[in-house]
Scaffold this active site. Structure first.
Site, PDB file in Angstrom:
ATOM      1  N   HIS A 178       0.835  -1.191   0.000  1.00  0.00           N
ATOM      2  CA  HIS A 178       0.000   0.000   0.000  1.00  0.00           C
ATOM      3  C   HIS A 178       0.878   1.251   0.000  1.00  0.00           C
ATOM      4  O   HIS A 178       2.091   1.159  -0.126  1.00  0.00           O
ATOM      5  CB  HIS A 178      -0.943  -0.043   1.201  1.00  0.00           C
ATOM      6  CG  HIS A 178      -2.048  -1.051   1.043  1.00  0.00           C
ATOM      7  ND1 HIS A 178      -3.332  -0.832   1.467  1.00  0.00           N
ATOM      8  CD2 HIS A 178      -2.064  -2.297   0.496  1.00  0.00           C
ATOM      9  CE1 HIS A 178      -4.089  -1.887   1.198  1.00  0.00           C
ATOM     10  NE2 HIS A 178      -3.326  -2.785   0.609  1.00  0.00           N
ATOM     11  N   GLN A 425     -17.280 -37.768  -2.873  1.00  0.00           N
ATOM     12  CA  GLN A 425     -16.395 -37.212  -3.892  1.00  0.00           C
ATOM     13  C   GLN A 425     -15.124 -36.601  -3.308  1.00  0.00           C
ATOM     14  O   GLN A 425     -14.119 -36.468  -4.025  1.00  0.00           O
ATOM     15  CB  GLN A 425     -17.138 -36.147  -4.700  1.00  0.00           C
ATOM     16  CG  GLN A 425     -18.286 -36.676  -5.536  1.00  0.00           C
ATOM     17  CD  GLN A 425     -18.939 -35.569  -6.334  1.00  0.00           C
ATOM     18  OE1 GLN A 425     -18.289 -34.851  -7.096  1.00  0.00           O
ATOM     19  NE2 GLN A 425     -20.241 -35.419  -6.158  1.00  0.00           N
TER      20      GLN A 425
END
Length: 677
Positions: A178, A425
């Site tokens: 920043h 899964q």
């Protein structure tokens, strides 16, 4: 040594005092943009999210990631606006809420400089020490003049005053990447005046900011800085960071350093350095930060993939840090510190580094209540009418969660699973390269189901008679889905990602993967197979691969596929497959031009989502009191399902048994339906 003595001597549970502020232990959550603001203010939802963490025992919750102080640092990813007095009453409410639980509260304030967006907010040009464009946010800033510098310094002081007026315990500025850091870094500061060139000149702006903050808040307010202590090639070096820290410490304007390593101005650096996820090792920068701490005399904080208690304890015990930040870990489980204190470390819900909280802020991939604190309970309460019989069919994520929450409510739960293991899964997904930690989603629930004495029956392909024989009060069908049916010529010649990961099909030498979802499955298999030496080509129907993922996962996959030589082709859908000799010819249609292209390969993998498995659900509907209907309006209101006025069992299907979705969606659906039982 007794268990109580061991806990009492735990390095993580020791207090720390900074400028008169005593923190009750060494665990904190760092500032992040949670996406829960209301018009850039930290209102009730925002506060409740942080309150759960301090109720869970941590010492300091820091909020307001990248909170903006000035109009030419606008909100890009739903940050707070500390540039207005309107925020003070919100801070006061927030402080009271957190302090009543014995924790401290701090805000991060910043000016984003070139990292902002000139086409949002007041549409003002971005500013920076030098007019160097940031690749990630893509704006061309203008070079700051002395007026800008003085104006922004005053804005930092005003924002700090608002934090103090709001009853906060302290603040930190954000330097890395920043505006303050852009002055510090030789990568972004090419000035020829007193703010550029030598290190002493580059640190001048940071010093002015912190001197102004100290002038405005006085000596009894904690002020820190989040600083990149090594930006890598061309950036601020480690030895320079030490000099910067020495200058700021000498002037008395800084009380702690919150250290980061690397940069955040590209897709790759933000994922691998600033916010590392599952693809990176645990605590990748701890040793570097530890070397920094050894050479300065102020407390050091740090956050970067410290997701487990063992790593956190090592960081404090061995003097690498003074405060260890377990930010994403507290999104997965806000109760971490309380569980440590109770001797229940083994019950901590693990952060697996999936970065779902960065993509769908701030929701954890496997804690459905996070970010929904005003809608769902963080700890499942006991039912007012316990002892109901709950039958769950299917042991994937949705089924395991339904069983867990129902048991927590005090009900008697039977879970039927057709396979010899629970996980569905997820068991397949965890077999792929860097995503192995996904298995913790299953392992944690396995342990909880065992603790709750859930009756899990493996290798049972449950039929209607099996369910009805249990005389259930509630039935949840979590039978999942199967690879979606294929409707084109030669569809039988294609295999699925499931086939390859499960071992039902062997991977050939050259493989064409056709992705029609943009989700994890296709790219994960492409990564897995190419890493194993197969020649992989990826065709996607989207403009790029992995479009449905958050930028952390998407960037990791893109980088890995590029490194492994996988060629990716956009806008293509599978039209047909035919066999020519011992090879396959796939005809692909370009979605934009509708032209047909032929691709010759040894194997075609098609990823098109799943179709729900509903036979059992369909067979039970007529026997249920609700005809298997889940009341959508009640779901939307986050309320319990309507109670029917006749005897019998309620029936709901959940997860992929409804339609093809994500792990988080499946877990959320199971949680919100069962938490009211």
């Amino acid at each position: 040594m007794t268990a109580i003595q061991s806990i009492t001597k735990d390095p993580l549970l020791q207090p720390l005092t900074i400028r008169g502020l005593t923190l009750r232990n060494r665990v904190m959550s760092t500032a992040h943009a949670s996406g829960m603001d209301d018009a850039n203010m930290p209102d009730f939802r925002y506060q409740r999210y942080h309150e759960e963490k301090v109720k869970g025992g941590l010492a300091l919750t820091m909020f307001g990631g990248s909170s903006n102080i000035a109009p030419d640092s606008p909100s890009v990813f739903r940050q707070l606006d500390v540039g207005t007095d309107r925020i003070i009453p919100h801070f006061q409410d927030f402080s009271e809420r957190i302090h009543k639980h014995g924790a401290a509260l701090m805000c991060q304030i910043t000016h984003m400089g070139r990292r902002g967006d000139a086409q949002v907010g007041a549409w003002l040009p971005m500013i920076a020490p030098s007019p160097i464009r940031e690749q990630l946010h893509r704006n061309f800033p203008r070079e700051m003049d002395k007026y800008d510098i003085d104006r922004v310094v005053r804005a930092f002081g005003d924002a700090a005053w608002r934090c103090q007026e709001g009853g906060l315990d302290g603040l930190e500025t954000l330097a890395g990447g920043h505006l303050i850091g852009q002055f510090l870094s030789p990568l972004t500061n090419f000035r020829g005046d007193e703010f550029g060139g030598s290190l002493e000149n580059r640190v001048r702006f940071a010093l002015m900011v912190h001197e102004e903050i100290r002038r405005r808040v006085g000596d009894n307010f904690v002020v820190g800085i989040r600083l990149s202590i090594d930006e890598g090639e061309g950036g601020t070096r480690f030895d320079e960071a030490l000099q910067i820290a020495e200058i700021l410490s000498r002037e008395g304007s800084v009380d702690f350093f919150n250290c980061m390593v690397g940069r955040m101005d590209t897709d790759v650096t933000i994922v691998e350095e600033n916010m590392p996820g599952m693809s990176r090792p645990l605590g990748p920068f701890l040793e570097t930060v530890g070397r920094f701490r050894q050479q300065i005399g102020l407390p050091v904080f740090h956050a970067a993939r410290v997701t487990d208690v063992a790593t956190a304890r090592h960081a404090i015990r061995d003097g690498l840090l003074d405060m260890v930040a377990m930010t994403r870990a507290h999104i997965a489980d806000p109760e971490i510190v309380n569980k440590i204190a109770r001797g229940e470390e083994d019950r901590i819900r693990p952060c697996i580094g999936a970065s779902h909280c960065l993509y769908k802020k701030p929701h954890c991939i496997h804690n459905p209540a996070v970010g929904r604190e005003t809608l769902l309970p963080m700890q499942v309460p006991k039912s007012d009418a316990p002892g109901k019989k709950v039958v769950v069919v299917g042991g994937g994520p949705a089924g395991m969660e339904a069983a867990r929450v129902s048991a927590e409510r005090g009900h008697n739960v039977v879970l039927f699973e057709a396979a010899p293991k629970l996980g569905g899964q997820v068991l397949l997904a965890a077999r792929t390269s860097w995503r192995k930690d996904l298995i913790s989603i299953v392992d944690w629930r396995l342990a909880e189901l065992d603790r709750l004495a859930v009756d899990v029956r493996y290798n049972v392909y449950a039929e209607s008679g099996d369910v009805l024989a249990e005389t259930p009060d509630h039935v949840f069908i979590a039978t999942g889905g199967l690879p979606a049916a294929k409707h084109f010529n030669g569809a039988d010649l294609a295999v699925s990602a499931w086939d390859l990961l499960s071992g039902d099909a062997q991977a050939a030498r050259s493989i064409l993967i056709c992705d029609q979802t943009g989700r994890h499955e296709a790219v994960a298999v492409a990564d897995h197979l190419s890493a194993a030496g197969h020649e992989v080509t990826l065709a996607t129907s989207d403009a790029q691969s992995a479009v449905e993922m958050g930028y952390p996962d998407r960037t990791v996959f893109h980088k890995r596929l590029a490194e492994q030589g996988v060629s990716t082709h956009p806008y293509l859908t599978l039209h047909s497959i035919r066999r020519e000799g011992n090879r396959l010819v796939a005809t692909m249609e370009h979605r934009l031009t509708h032209s047909l292209q032929e691709w010759t390969t040894d194997q075609v993998v098609l990823e098109a989502g799943t179709d729900p498995v509903t036979e059992l659900y369909d067979g039970l509907r007529n026997a249920s009191v609700n005809d298997g209907v889940t009341d959508v309006d009640a779901m939307a209101r986050w309320e319990a399902q309507p109670v029917r006025d006749r005897p019998g069992f309620s029936l709901h299907r959940i997860g992929d048994a409804v339609t093809s979705r994500t792990i988080h969606a499946a877990l959320l659906e199971a949680f919100r339906l069962t938490v009211h039982l």
